[in-house]
Enzyme design. Structure first.
Site, mmCIF file in Angstrom:
data_model
loop_
_atom_site.group_PDB
_atom_site.id
_atom_site.type_symbol
_atom_site.label_atom_id
_atom_site.label_comp_id
_atom_site.label_asym_id
_atom_site.label_seq_id
_atom_site.Cartn_x
_atom_site.Cartn_y
_atom_site.Cartn_z
ATOM 1 C CG HIS A 44 5.017 0.468 -13.768
ATOM 2 N ND1 HIS A 44 4.854 1.753 -14.235
ATOM 3 C CD2 HIS A 44 3.844 -0.171 -14.032
ATOM 4 C CE1 HIS A 44 3.645 1.874 -14.759
ATOM 5 N NE2 HIS A 44 3.019 0.720 -14.649
ATOM 6 C CG HIS A 127 2.940 6.504 -16.817
ATOM 7 N ND1 HIS A 127 2.332 6.611 -15.589
ATOM 8 C CD2 HIS A 127 4.117 5.860 -16.607
ATOM 9 C CE1 HIS A 127 3.118 6.057 -14.673
ATOM 10 N NE2 HIS A 127 4.202 5.587 -15.267
ATOM 11 C CD GLU A 129 1.664 9.887 -11.610
ATOM 12 O OE1 GLU A 129 1.703 11.111 -11.340
ATOM 13 O OE2 GLU A 129 2.638 9.133 -11.449
ATOM 14 C CB THR A 167 4.390 11.727 -9.012
ATOM 15 O OG1 THR A 167 4.224 10.332 -9.319
ATOM 16 C CG2 THR A 167 3.046 12.345 -8.638
ATOM 17 C CB CYS A 197 7.135 11.570 -6.151
ATOM 18 S SG CYS A 197 7.940 10.405 -5.113
ATOM 19 C CB SER A 225 9.954 1.426 -13.541
ATOM 20 O OG SER A 225 10.263 2.390 -12.554
ATOM 21 C CB SER A 226 7.940 6.670 -15.474
ATOM 22 O OG SER A 226 8.310 7.969 -15.827
ATOM 23 C CG ASN A 227 10.892 5.573 -10.366
ATOM 24 O OD1 ASN A 227 11.916 5.213 -9.798
ATOM 25 N ND2 ASN A 227 9.786 4.822 -10.360
ATOM 26 C CB SER A 270 8.552 0.240 -8.231
ATOM 27 O OG SER A 270 9.241 0.384 -9.453
#
Length: 316
Positions: A44, A127, A129, A167, A197, A225-227, A270
């Site tokens: 992402h 999402h 994932e 994650t 993660c 981008s979730s993170n 990412s």
């Protein structure tokens, strides 16, 4: 001397799973030539997707958009068994770039489903994932989209119950969700190992250490981008007065810098480092020319490429 400074979070940027996924598409293009099809965004990040598109990667929503017999790469976020089956029906040559840490969660889901557990998957509805993991055992898995959704969760009487997670979540929010789930279901079991993660956790820890010293934190990353989105939240929860998510340095509003002496900079898992360098260059133009690194962890993990792209072994 200038009183303006930048605190630069470390670790930041590419994690091992993203590095592997991006290199997978690059190697596939080198080996097979364009076009190489990719289901969904490989990771992402807008810049990564645009750069790979320029090289001949073709991003599609689903496998039925890929010509029969062509090569398709599955993204780092993983896919459900139904997607694998669809690709097989179309005689597609698949290369699976799923992050091994996501694959681990898939294996946990399958094992707990075989043992007839009710599985509570903490993650964001829709999402990629989460869709891939829940597709491993849809009859056993319920998605819990944060602490506020715990009241909606029901499990079978007498059934064993376990939680798993996406994650790339906020560690703190996930633990709050688990706490509320355990209050409702005292029999709730933990996964055999942490699902969030290592890179997601490390980037959040670095931002926590940095944010309390910053009036402003800039997170480089894409909105899907979730993170990366979580890093903005973590910065605001841990002392930063303001925090913003940008794909590129040009998106920074100079008004954000007014009256700010310390700017924190980090990037999602990412995000290529070239985009962070662009932000640092722009800040330097505004006299933020002192850069101090806040280092909270060392990352050495690497993942092997998918077997289809590994060099052939020479016979001895």
């Amino acid at each position: 001397m200038s009183s303006k400074r930048v605190l630069l979070a470390e670790p930041r940027g590419y994690c091992a799973g993203v590095d592997r996924a991006v290199e997978t598409v690059e190697r596939a293009l080198d080996k097979h030539g364009a076009p190489v099809y990719v289901r969904k965004e490989i990771v992402h990040n807008r810049h990564v997707v645009d750069t790979l598109s320029e090289r001949g990667a073709v991003f599609v929503g689903e496998t039925d958009e890929v010509p029969e017999g062509a090569i398709v790469v599955f993204s780092a976020h993983g896919v459900s068994p139904a997607v694998h089956a669809s690709a097989e029906q179309r005689n597609l040559r698949t290369i699976d770039a799923t992050c091994p840490l996501v694959t681990k969660v898939h294996q946990e889901a399958k094992r707990f489903a075989r043992d007839d557990y009710d599985i509570l998957l903490i993650g964001h509805e829709g999402h990629e994932e989460v869709e891939g993991t829940s597709g491993e055992a849809p009859e056993h898995i319920q998605i819990v989209d944060g602490p506020d959704h715990v009241d909606d969760v029901q499990v079978r009487d007498g059934a064993p119950v376990v939680w798993l997670s996406q994650t790339t979540l906020s560690v703190d929010e996930t633990m709050e969700t688990v706490k509320r789930l355990r209050e409702k279901f005292p029999q709730l079991e933990d996964p055999p190992s942490d699902d969030i993660c290592y890179a997601t956790q490390n980037r959040q820890v670095a931002v926590k250490a940095m944010a309390k010293h910053c009036e402003l934190v800039i997170v480089v990353g894409s909105k899907n981008s979730s993170n990366s989105v979580r890093l903005v939240e973590v910065a605001l929860q841990n002392g930063a007065s303001n925090a913003y998510l940008v794909d590129y340095a040009r998106e920074i509003d100079p008004a954000w810098l007014e009256g700010v002496s310390t700017v924190g900079v980090t990037s999602g898992a990412s995000v290529p480092e070239v985009l962070v360098r662009g932000v640092l260059d722009l800040l330097a133009e505004h006299d933020y020319d002192s850069v101090e690194t806040i280092n909270t962890a060392e990352e050495t993990l690497t993942f092997a490429l998918p077997r289809e792209l590994r060099p052939a072994r020479t016979a001895k």
